[in-house]
Design an enzyme around this catalytic site. Structure first.
Site, PDB file in Angstrom:
ATOM      1  N   HIS A 144       0.827  -1.204   0.000  1.00 43.10           N
ATOM      2  CA  HIS A 144       0.000   0.000   0.000  1.00 43.10           C
ATOM      3  C   HIS A 144       0.865   1.260   0.000  1.00 43.10           C
ATOM      4  CE1 HIS A 144      -2.787   2.916   2.148  1.00 43.10           C
ATOM      5  NE2 HIS A 144      -3.514   2.520   1.119  1.00 43.10           N
ATOM      6  N   HIS A 201      -0.895  10.218  -3.099  1.00 39.57           N
ATOM      7  CA  HIS A 201      -2.191   9.766  -2.610  1.00 39.57           C
ATOM      8  C   HIS A 201      -3.303  10.750  -2.887  1.00 39.57           C
ATOM      9  CE1 HIS A 201      -5.352   9.188   0.521  1.00 39.57           C
ATOM     10  NE2 HIS A 201      -5.260   7.964   0.073  1.00 39.57           N
ATOM     11  N   GLU A 258      -4.197   3.299  -8.709  1.00 36.61           N
ATOM     12  CA  GLU A 258      -5.523   3.833  -8.357  1.00 36.61           C
ATOM     13  C   GLU A 258      -5.689   5.216  -8.967  1.00 36.61           C
ATOM     14  OE1 GLU A 258      -6.531   4.181  -4.167  1.00 36.61           O
ATOM     15  OE2 GLU A 258      -8.313   5.368  -4.660  1.00 36.61           O
TER      16      GLU A 258
HETATM   17  O1  G3P Z   1      -6.459   1.631  -2.659  1.00 39.09           O
HETATM   18  C1  G3P Z   1      -6.906   0.870  -1.617  1.00 39.09           C
HETATM   19  C2  G3P Z   1      -6.908   1.748  -0.449  1.00 39.09           C
HETATM   20  O2  G3P Z   1      -5.608   2.204  -0.386  1.00 39.09           O
HETATM   21  C3  G3P Z   1      -7.834   2.894  -0.584  1.00 39.09           C
HETATM   22  O3  G3P Z   1      -7.485   3.850   0.287  1.00 39.09           O
HETATM   23  O4  G3P Z   1      -7.106   6.179   0.576  1.00 39.09           O
HETATM   24  O5  G3P Z   1      -5.244   4.625   0.959  1.00 39.09           O
HETATM   25  O6  G3P Z   1      -6.014   5.104  -1.330  1.00 39.09           O
HETATM   26  P1  G3P Z   1      -6.404   4.980   0.082  1.00 39.09           P
HETATM   27 CA    CA Z   2      -4.924   3.618  -2.790  1.00 36.04          CA
END
Ligand code: G3P
Ligand code: CA
Length: 330
Positions: free
Chosen positions: A36, A78, A167
């Site tokens: 992550h 992010h 993402e």
């Molecule tokens: O992408 C999966 C999860 O990471 C979603 O949350 O806010 O950390 O991108 P975020």
């Molecule tokens: Ca993410």
């Protein structure tokens, strides 16, 4: 390209591919480890250092969140506001501004106001006060193309495929300001031969609109991110019309208190033909549910026991331990 030259080019490509040793594919007999934002528990998120350490720790996929620069280049952050994760405040104090992004009024510095050349001048910093700041000021912001190249080279160095799990962040907002993310994303994947069904790639989004559109533009696997409680079987069947999986908040899989029982979301999603990737496992007490008694590996083991297909974690080393991965695999 003239036909004869095109034929020579194709032969050259095939010969080059033959000379490359086959890489061990991403495992399918256990949940995948998705780093992550890289190994963001150990290094500033979305940096080459964070992604590299993640792969060294056994990650199958590295996760870049994507936003756009002023000149339309995808970079790994992010959010488009970068005051909290870079030194932009000291380098461009005059660029501070206020915007409304997806309904939220925000004050700060935004990637879409900077060219790539300007963003290259910045260095990443750790966002969370309780994590190490030893690496602040060292690492630049990578582009998506650089992340793809990094995954390729890290995988080849280890003889195994390293996947990329991008993402799209605020896709409607980016489209509204004339910097749509999806064309650049698909162009980068195509340039590396990754716009195919069996590519080691998942595209994820919290918005279903861009995923529904992407479904008609690419065969790459798509994942819809959800934190909503109303994930009914009917809703999951609808998601399966445009996505291959759901990325679900771990609190939807199992409630945080020790008396809670697991939800049905995994079984229902599997019945709808969807993979289930759970986010986001983090080791610190502020994030870890009391039911795990301070042991983050116990959380990983519970997710595995419940049948998830993938785990997003800030600490890929902890996820690897929970999966009993041999150190040689890493
Ligand atoms: O992408 C999966 C999860 O990471 C979603 O949350 O806010 O950390 O991108 P975020
Ligand atoms: Ca993410």
């Amino acid at each position: 390209m003239p036909p004869r030259r095109a034929l020579c080019f194709a032969v050259l490509l095939a010969a080059t591919a033959c000379m490359r040793p086959a890489l061990q594919p991403v495992p399918t007999d256990r949940p995948i480890i998705i780093a992550h934002r890289g190994a963001s528990g150990h290094r500033p998120e979305h940096t080459v250092a964070a992604y590299t350490l993640a792969v060294e720790m056994g990650a199958d996929f590295i996760e870049p969140d994507l936003v756009s620069t002023k000149d339309g280049v995808l970079v790994a952050r992010h959010e488009n506001e970068i005051g909290g994760t870079t030194d932009v405040a000291s380098k461009f104090p005059e660029r501070r501004t206020r915007k409304v992004v997806d309904g939220d009024t925000m004050t700060g510095w935004f990637t879409e106001d900077f060219t790539l050349a300007e963003l290259r001048m910045l260095r990443a910093r750790e966002r969370l006060s309780f994590r190490s700041h030893a690496y602040d000021g060292q690492f630049p912001i990578p582009t998506f193309d650089e992340v793809l190249a990094l995954a390729d080279s890290l995988g080849r160095a280890r003889g195994r495929v390293v996947g990329v799990y991008p993402e799209t962040k605020h896709p409607s907002y980016h489209r509204a300001i004339g910097l749509p993310l999806e064309p650049a994303l698909l162009a980068s994947l195509r340039a590396r031969g990754l716009d195919r069904r069996d590519a080691p790639v998942y595209i994820q989004s919290f918005e279903d609109g861009n995923l529904r559109a992407l479904r008609g533009q690419t065969r790459v696997r798509l994942v819809y991110l959800v934190s909503e409680r109303a994930l009914t079987p009917a809703r999951l069947r609808d998601i399966a019309t445009f996505a291959d999986g759901v990325g679900v908040n771990q609190r939807l899989v199992v409630a945080p208190d020790s008396a809670a029982v697991p939800s049905r979301v995994i079984r229902d999603a599997h019945d709808a033909g969807l993979k289930v990737h759970v986010w986001t496992l983090r080791s610190e007490p502020v994030f870890l549910a009391a039911r795990y008694g301070g042991d983050p590996v116990a959380e990983v083991r519970e997710m595995v026991r419940l049948g998830v297909d993938g785990i997003f974690g800030d600490f890929p080393d902890v996820v690897a331990r929970g999966l009993d991965l041999a150190p040689t695999r890493r």
